[in-house]
Design a protein around this motif. Structure first.
Motif, PDB file in Angstrom:
ATOM      1  N   LYS A 210       0.840  -1.192   0.000  1.00 30.54           N
ATOM      2  CA  LYS A 210       0.000   0.000   0.000  1.00 30.54           C
ATOM      3  C   LYS A 210       0.882   1.253   0.000  1.00 30.54           C
ATOM      4  CE  LYS A 210      -3.448   0.091   2.892  1.00 30.54           C
ATOM      5  NZ  LYS A 210      -4.322  -0.068   4.083  1.00 30.54           N
ATOM      6  N   THR A 211       0.316   2.362  -0.426  1.00 27.49           N
ATOM      7  CA  THR A 211       1.050   3.621  -0.405  1.00 27.49           C
ATOM      8  C   THR A 211       1.375   3.984   1.033  1.00 27.49           C
ATOM      9  OG1 THR A 211      -0.173   4.356  -2.357  1.00 27.49           O
ATOM     10  CG2 THR A 211       0.995   6.053  -1.079  1.00 27.49           C
ATOM     11  N   PRO A 212       2.655   4.218   1.352  1.00 24.90           N
ATOM     12  CA  PRO A 212       3.000   4.564   2.739  1.00 24.90           C
ATOM     13  C   PRO A 212       2.293   5.838   3.178  1.00 24.90           C
ATOM     14  CG  PRO A 212       4.965   4.100   1.432  1.00 24.90           C
ATOM     15  CD  PRO A 212       3.820   4.196   0.475  1.00 24.90           C
ATOM     16  N   ASP A 213       1.926   5.867   4.437  1.00 20.75           N
ATOM     17  CA  ASP A 213       1.320   7.075   4.983  1.00 20.75           C
ATOM     18  C   ASP A 213       2.322   8.215   4.937  1.00 20.75           C
ATOM     19  OD1 ASP A 213      -1.026   5.746   5.552  1.00 20.75           O
ATOM     20  OD2 ASP A 213      -0.398   5.207   7.584  1.00 20.75           O
ATOM     21  N   GLU A 214       1.804   9.410   4.689  1.00 19.32           N
ATOM     22  CA  GLU A 214       2.666  10.584   4.676  1.00 19.32           C
ATOM     23  C   GLU A 214       3.271  10.786   6.064  1.00 19.32           C
ATOM     24  OE1 GLU A 214       3.617  12.741   2.372  1.00 19.32           O
ATOM     25  OE2 GLU A 214       2.575  11.685   0.758  1.00 19.32           O
ATOM     26  N   PRO A 215       4.610  10.941   6.134  1.00 22.89           N
ATOM     27  CA  PRO A 215       5.208  11.162   7.459  1.00 22.89           C
ATOM     28  C   PRO A 215       4.739  12.476   8.051  1.00 22.89           C
ATOM     29  CG  PRO A 215       6.802  11.571   5.702  1.00 22.89           C
ATOM     30  CD  PRO A 215       5.586  10.972   5.052  1.00 22.89           C
ATOM     31  N   VAL A 216       4.568  12.474   9.328  1.00 25.44           N
ATOM     32  CA  VAL A 216       4.164  13.703  10.019  1.00 25.44           C
ATOM     33  C   VAL A 216       5.374  14.611  10.140  1.00 25.44           C
ATOM     34  CG1 VAL A 216       3.243  14.669  12.151  1.00 25.44           C
ATOM     35  CG2 VAL A 216       2.397  12.473  11.320  1.00 25.44           C
ATOM     36  N   VAL A 217       5.274  15.774   9.530  1.00 28.96           N
ATOM     37  CA  VAL A 217       6.382  16.733   9.563  1.00 28.96           C
ATOM     38  C   VAL A 217       6.323  17.518  10.860  1.00 28.96           C
ATOM     39  CG1 VAL A 217       7.465  18.698   8.419  1.00 28.96           C
ATOM     40  CG2 VAL A 217       6.353  16.912   7.059  1.00 28.96           C
ATOM     41  N   GLN A 218       7.380  17.395  11.636  1.00 33.00           N
ATOM     42  CA  GLN A 218       7.445  18.139  12.889  1.00 33.00           C
ATOM     43  C   GLN A 218       7.757  19.597  12.589  1.00 33.00           C
ATOM     44  OE1 GLN A 218       6.807  17.067  15.891  1.00 33.00           O
ATOM     45  NE2 GLN A 218       6.522  14.902  15.402  1.00 33.00           N
ATOM     46  N   GLN A 219       6.870  20.445  13.036  1.00 33.97           N
ATOM     47  CA  GLN A 219       7.101  21.870  12.847  1.00 33.97           C
ATOM     48  C   GLN A 219       8.181  22.345  13.818  1.00 33.97           C
ATOM     49  OE1 GLN A 219       5.797  23.733  10.508  1.00 33.97           O
ATOM     50  NE2 GLN A 219       4.555  22.032   9.723  1.00 33.97           N
ATOM     51  N   PRO A 220       9.134  23.136  13.321  1.00 38.71           N
ATOM     52  CA  PRO A 220      10.193  23.611  14.232  1.00 38.71           C
ATOM     53  C   PRO A 220       9.603  24.466  15.340  1.00 38.71           C
ATOM     54  CG  PRO A 220      10.232  24.801  12.131  1.00 38.71           C
ATOM     55  CD  PRO A 220       9.278  23.664  11.967  1.00 38.71           C
ATOM     56  N   SER A 221      10.177  24.314  16.502  1.00 40.22           N
ATOM     57  CA  SER A 221       9.712  25.102  17.647  1.00 40.22           C
ATOM     58  C   SER A 221      10.017  26.568  17.384  1.00 40.22           C
ATOM     59  CB  SER A 221      10.405  24.653  18.929  1.00 40.22           C
ATOM     60  OG  SER A 221      10.136  23.292  19.171  1.00 40.22           O
ATOM     61  N   PRO A 222       9.082  27.436  17.716  1.00 40.12           N
ATOM     62  CA  PRO A 222       9.340  28.864  17.491  1.00 40.12           C
ATOM     63  C   PRO A 222      10.525  29.335  18.323  1.00 40.12           C
ATOM     64  CG  PRO A 222       7.391  28.519  18.865  1.00 40.12           C
ATOM     65  CD  PRO A 222       7.795  27.186  18.353  1.00 40.12           C
ATOM     66  N   ALA A 223      11.308  30.205  17.729  1.00 40.56           N
ATOM     67  CA  ALA A 223      12.470  30.748  18.445  1.00 40.56           C
ATOM     68  C   ALA A 223      11.991  31.538  19.658  1.00 40.56           C
ATOM     69  CB  ALA A 223      13.268  31.659  17.512  1.00 40.56           C
ATOM     70  N   PRO A 224      12.714  31.406  20.756  1.00 42.61           N
ATOM     71  CA  PRO A 224      12.303  32.154  21.951  1.00 42.61           C
ATOM     72  C   PRO A 224      12.304  33.653  21.676  1.00 42.61           C
ATOM     73  CG  PRO A 224      14.529  31.257  22.191  1.00 42.61           C
ATOM     74  CD  PRO A 224      13.949  30.641  20.964  1.00 42.61           C
ATOM     75  N   ALA A 225      11.297  34.291  22.188  1.00 43.79           N
ATOM     76  CA  ALA A 225      11.172  35.738  21.973  1.00 43.79           C
ATOM     77  C   ALA A 225      12.355  36.471  22.603  1.00 43.79           C
ATOM     78  CB  ALA A 225       9.869  36.237  22.589  1.00 43.79           C
ATOM     79  N   VAL A 226      12.882  37.408  21.839  1.00 44.80           N
ATOM     80  CA  VAL A 226      14.007  38.208  22.335  1.00 44.80           C
ATOM     81  C   VAL A 226      13.444  39.360  23.169  1.00 44.80           C
ATOM     82  CG1 VAL A 226      15.963  39.625  21.688  1.00 44.80           C
ATOM     83  CG2 VAL A 226      15.361  37.619  20.309  1.00 44.80           C
ATOM     84  N   THR A 227      13.849  39.400  24.415  1.00 41.80           N
ATOM     85  CA  THR A 227      13.347  40.472  25.304  1.00 41.80           C
ATOM     86  C   THR A 227      14.478  41.443  25.615  1.00 41.80           C
ATOM     87  OG1 THR A 227      13.836  39.122  27.244  1.00 41.80           O
ATOM     88  CG2 THR A 227      11.617  38.984  26.369  1.00 41.80           C
ATOM     89  N   SER A 228      14.144  42.713  25.663  1.00 34.61           N
ATOM     90  CA  SER A 228      15.121  43.755  25.969  1.00 34.61           C
ATOM     91  C   SER A 228      15.248  43.910  27.476  1.00 34.61           C
ATOM     92  CB  SER A 228      14.692  45.072  25.330  1.00 34.61           C
ATOM     93  OG  SER A 228      13.485  45.511  25.948  1.00 34.61           O
ATOM     94  N   ALA A 229      16.307  44.610  27.889  1.00 32.28           N
ATOM     95  CA  ALA A 229      16.504  44.883  29.322  1.00 32.28           C
ATOM     96  C   ALA A 229      15.339  45.682  29.865  1.00 32.28           C
ATOM     97  CB  ALA A 229      17.826  45.635  29.521  1.00 32.28           C
ATOM     98  N   ALA A 230      14.793  46.565  29.013  1.00 33.71           N
ATOM     99  CA  ALA A 230      13.671  47.399  29.462  1.00 33.71           C
ATOM    100  C   ALA A 230      12.434  46.534  29.738  1.00 33.71           C
ATOM    101  CB  ALA A 230      13.360  48.461  28.412  1.00 33.71           C
ATOM    102  N   ASP A 231      12.219  45.499  28.868  1.00 30.71           N
ATOM    103  CA  ASP A 231      11.076  44.598  29.073  1.00 30.71           C
ATOM    104  C   ASP A 231      11.229  43.823  30.376  1.00 30.71           C
ATOM    105  OD1 ASP A 231       9.880  45.370  26.690  1.00 30.71           O
ATOM    106  OD2 ASP A 231      10.955  43.844  25.515  1.00 30.71           O
ATOM    107  N   GLU A 232      12.446  43.323  30.599  1.00 30.20           N
ATOM    108  CA  GLU A 232      12.711  42.571  31.817  1.00 30.20           C
ATOM    109  C   GLU A 232      12.538  43.458  33.047  1.00 30.20           C
ATOM    110  OE1 GLU A 232      14.014  39.079  32.529  1.00 30.20           O
ATOM    111  OE2 GLU A 232      12.611  39.121  30.845  1.00 30.20           O
ATOM    112  N   LEU A 233      13.024  44.662  32.933  1.00 25.53           N
ATOM    113  CA  LEU A 233      12.924  45.589  34.067  1.00 25.53           C
ATOM    114  C   LEU A 233      11.473  45.907  34.391  1.00 25.53           C
ATOM    115  CD1 LEU A 233      14.698  47.155  36.033  1.00 25.53           C
ATOM    116  CD2 LEU A 233      14.673  49.095  34.447  1.00 25.53           C
ATOM    117  N   LEU A 234      10.646  46.050  33.336  1.00 28.41           N
ATOM    118  CA  LEU A 234       9.224  46.310  33.541  1.00 28.41           C
ATOM    119  C   LEU A 234       8.542  45.126  34.224  1.00 28.41           C
ATOM    120  CD1 LEU A 234       6.723  48.081  33.118  1.00 28.41           C
ATOM    121  CD2 LEU A 234       6.500  47.073  30.826  1.00 28.41           C
ATOM    122  N   LYS A 235       8.964  43.919  33.842  1.00 29.70           N
ATOM    123  CA  LYS A 235       8.387  42.724  34.462  1.00 29.70           C
ATOM    124  C   LYS A 235       8.678  42.700  35.951  1.00 29.70           C
ATOM    125  CE  LYS A 235      10.428  38.716  33.954  1.00 29.70           C
ATOM    126  NZ  LYS A 235      10.955  37.461  33.366  1.00 29.70           N
TER     127      LYS A 235
END
Length: 260
Positions: A210-235
């Motif tokens: 039989k036709t092989p099932d299409e492999p499940v393509v793993q979507q790359p994990s989103p890159a971690p958001a880059v936060t500035s010092a100002a963002d961290e300081l506000l947190k």
């Protein structure tokens, strides 16, 4: 209108139908000719609508045209025929008077099969079967692995290969191998076992190709958001405001973030 009222009409072709030969369906009745136009393997005619039956009749017409190109390269009599070049197969033995137009199934349509003897499942096929690639029946005719812990009857009255498919309006059908009592130690029973082994070998071939099932393509994990010092300081300022951290902890983190 006669004394018996107006005659019913076929919901598919519109021709008058009588009580003999007509079939009730989900949206009316159909005549015997329209029923004959459907595959004899369809077992749920009464649940189908007129549009679905029209489509089933159309499918049969297309199927007949495909048979012109069907050239079996492996067969077990009329039980099963396989065209390995087109990846098509059929079971002509099931069609009787409709034998000139057996449903052609693609390899991908086959889901599974099992052997049923006298109402009990004796062996299941498919890629998960322990007997794939080997004989289902031992030298004495008994189905491999079927008799462990069971009392074996000397006579078999019925044996079928039950085939499950994914096909429009057809989900399952049976290839009958034994339809009347046969002694288990007889040559007739052994001949049936040999036929069953040949049929299941072809079914296993189909399942493996039989036709092989299409492999499940793993979507790359989103890159971690880059936060500035100002963002961290506000947190951390927000944490300070709600009392989650002390002023000293906030000042320390502020110095780290600003490089002081």
């Amino acid at each position: 209108m006669g004394i018996f009222g107006e005659k019913k009409k076929c919901s598919v072709c519109g021709k008058p139908v009588g009580n003999i030969g007509s079939r009730q369906i989900a949206s009316g009745v159909i005549c015997s000719e329209c029923r004959k136009g459907c595959s004899p393997l369809i077992k749920t005619i009464e649940c189908m609508t007129a549009d679905e039956i029209s489509q089933a009749i159309s499918n049969r017409t297309e199927n007949y045209a495909k048979l012109n190109y069907f050239s079996p390269s492996a067969t077990v009599g009329k039980y099963i025929q396989v065209d390995r070049s087109l990846n098509l197969w059929c079971c002509p033995v099931l069609y009787g008077m409709f034998g000139d137009n057996p449903d052609l199934f693609h390899f991908d349509d086959l889901l599974d099969y099992k052997i049923v003897e006298d109402g009990g499942t004796e062996s299941k096929g498919g890629l998960g079967s322990a007997v794939v690639g080997g004989a289902l029946f031992g030298g004495a005719g008994a189905i491999v692995g079927s008799n462990v812990g069971k009392k074996v009857k000397s006579t078999v009255t019925k044996m079928d290969i039950v085939i499950q498919v994914s096909y429009p309006y057809i989900s399952q059908f049976e290839i009958p191998l034994i339809i009347q009592p046969v002694e288990r130690n007889s040559l007739s029973y052994k001949a049936v076992c040999d036929t069953a082994n040949k049929i299941t070998s072809l079914l296993d071939f189909i399942l493996k190709n039989k036709t092989p099932d299409e492999p499940v393509v793993q979507q790359p994990s989103p890159a971690p958001a880059v936060t500035s010092a100002a963002d961290e300081l506000l947190k951390y300022k927000n944490l300070l405001d709600i009392g989650a951290i002390t002023q000293e902890e906030y000042d320390k983190k502020k110095s780290q973030l600003l490089g002081l």
